[in-house]
Design a protein around this motif. Structure first.
Motif: not given
Length: 376
Positions: A215-227
């Motif tokens: 879940a933490e890596q999924f959240e990193m994926l979301l925030s990094t790509l959105k940024t």
């Protein structure tokens, strides 16, 4: 608009996580191409003459096709189906297959979108997954494709690969963004039963990562790509503006598609069709002028469940009015207590009669969908 999917069931070697249908014995590859062409001929009426706007070569490893084999398939498609002038034509490829000469051949043949199975830029992770390419090829192949003139490139990445912390995943994301690809598909490593990893898990040689780690890596994926300007338009798919995968979007929006090749699936709105997942039996059937497939007519509740499952995964969500008007089912009223609780918990949004998952809801997408399914 309709789509056509062509399954090329060959790979150089078996990735430890993959449970798709393929063979590492390519001795019958030319024969298989001819059989797929014959199936296209036999299936030419499946889509009812509907205009085709996407063609997708998947697998397996379609980049193992020669220039001649690829040209034969594209020529047959053009002769048998009404294809739009600006059709999206995607080919899945592995980095080790993509040198400058091969890329020029693909572009000349008519491929206008590449989906490259990178999975990771980290050498030990590539070896752990049993990928055929190395870390340098993972980075270089994208640059080669850009130099040749491909301007619609997607790459695949896998997260939740066992590691002591998130540093490798953070590095993989940074390298993907630096390549300036138009599309990124990212999937959580799943241990399937009939794979090498599944066998290792049973023998205690492999331990699945904790849910919180994934879940933490999924959240990193979301925030990094959105940024970095990528839009998440489906749970596992992200793109720069106007670079949605048209083919996959048709799947999620329940548009009809024809799948040919062993293991391929088709859908025409009323039923699904499943080709046999056996190369030898597939080839034998086509020599006998038979379509090696079974059909499954979808009951009304199955159609509703499929719409819920696919719709919730996308940024567009589930259209409650569509479900009510087309399927005569009031999803909200039938699940009011549950949906109101999800709304209160911030797991879903209700926007103009569309049911849409929030970022926290996306972590529970499969569970929420199954909770909403009609059980018969």
């Amino acid at each position: 608009m309709a789509g056509i999917y062509i399954h090329i069931p060959f790979c150089k070697q078996a990735c430890h996580y993959c449970d798709f249908h393929f063979s590492t014995n390519t001795s019958r590859k030319t024969e298989m191409v001819q059989a797929i062409i014959r199936e296209l001929q036999l299936q030419k009426d499946y889509l009812g003459g509907e205009l085709v706007n996407t063609i997708y070569f998947g697998g397996g490893t379609p980049s193992l096709l020669s220039a001649s084999e690829l040209s034969q398939l594209l020529k047959s498609l053009d002769q048998l189906f009404p294809i739009t002038d600006k059709a999206e034509i995607t080919l899945e490829a592995n980095p080790d297959d993509l040198n400058a000469d091969k890329l020029k051949i693909l572009k000349t043949a008519g491929i206008n979108r590449l989906s490259i199975g990178i999975q990771s830029f980290h050498e030990p992770h590539l070896k752990f997954l049993n990928r055929a390419h190395n870390a340098n090829e993972a980075s270089n192949c994208v640059q080669f494709a850009q130099d040749v003139g491909f301007d619609n490139i997607s790459i695949d990445l896998i997260y939740a690969i066992p590691a002591k912390d998130h540093a490798i995943w953070e590095s993989d994301l940074a390298k993907a963004i630096a390549l300036q690809v138009q599309h990124i598909s990212s999937y959580c490593l799943t241990i399937e039963e009939k794979t090498v990893f599944g066998n290792w898990l049973r023998k205690g040689k492999l331990k699945e990562v904790e849910d919180n780690y994934a879940a933490e890596q999924f959240e990193m994926l979301l925030s990094t790509l959105k940024t970095n300007g990528y839009e998440q338009y489906e749970i596992s798919n992200f793109c720069l503006p106007d670079f949605y995968s048209r083919h996959n979007s048709n799947y999620w929006r329940k548009e009809p598609y024809l799948g040919v090749g062993p293991g391929a699936h088709s859908y025409n709105g009323q039923h699904r069709q499943f080709n046999i997942s056996n190369n030898n039996l597939y080839l034998k059937a086509l020599t006998e002028e038979k379509i090696p497939a079974e059909q499954d007519i979808l009951a009304l509740h199955d159609q509703i469940n499929e719409y819920i499952m696919t719709g919730l995964r996308t940024k567009w969500g589930c259209d409650l009015r569509k479900i009510k008007e087309e399927y005569k089912y009031d999803l909200y009223q039938e699940n009011k207590i549950y949906l109101d609780q999800l709304l209160a918990d911030g797991k879903i949004l209700m926007q103009d009669q569309y049911l849409i998952l929030t970022d926290s809801g996306k972590l529970l997408a499969d569970r929420i969908a199954s909770d909403l399914f009609i059980v018969r």
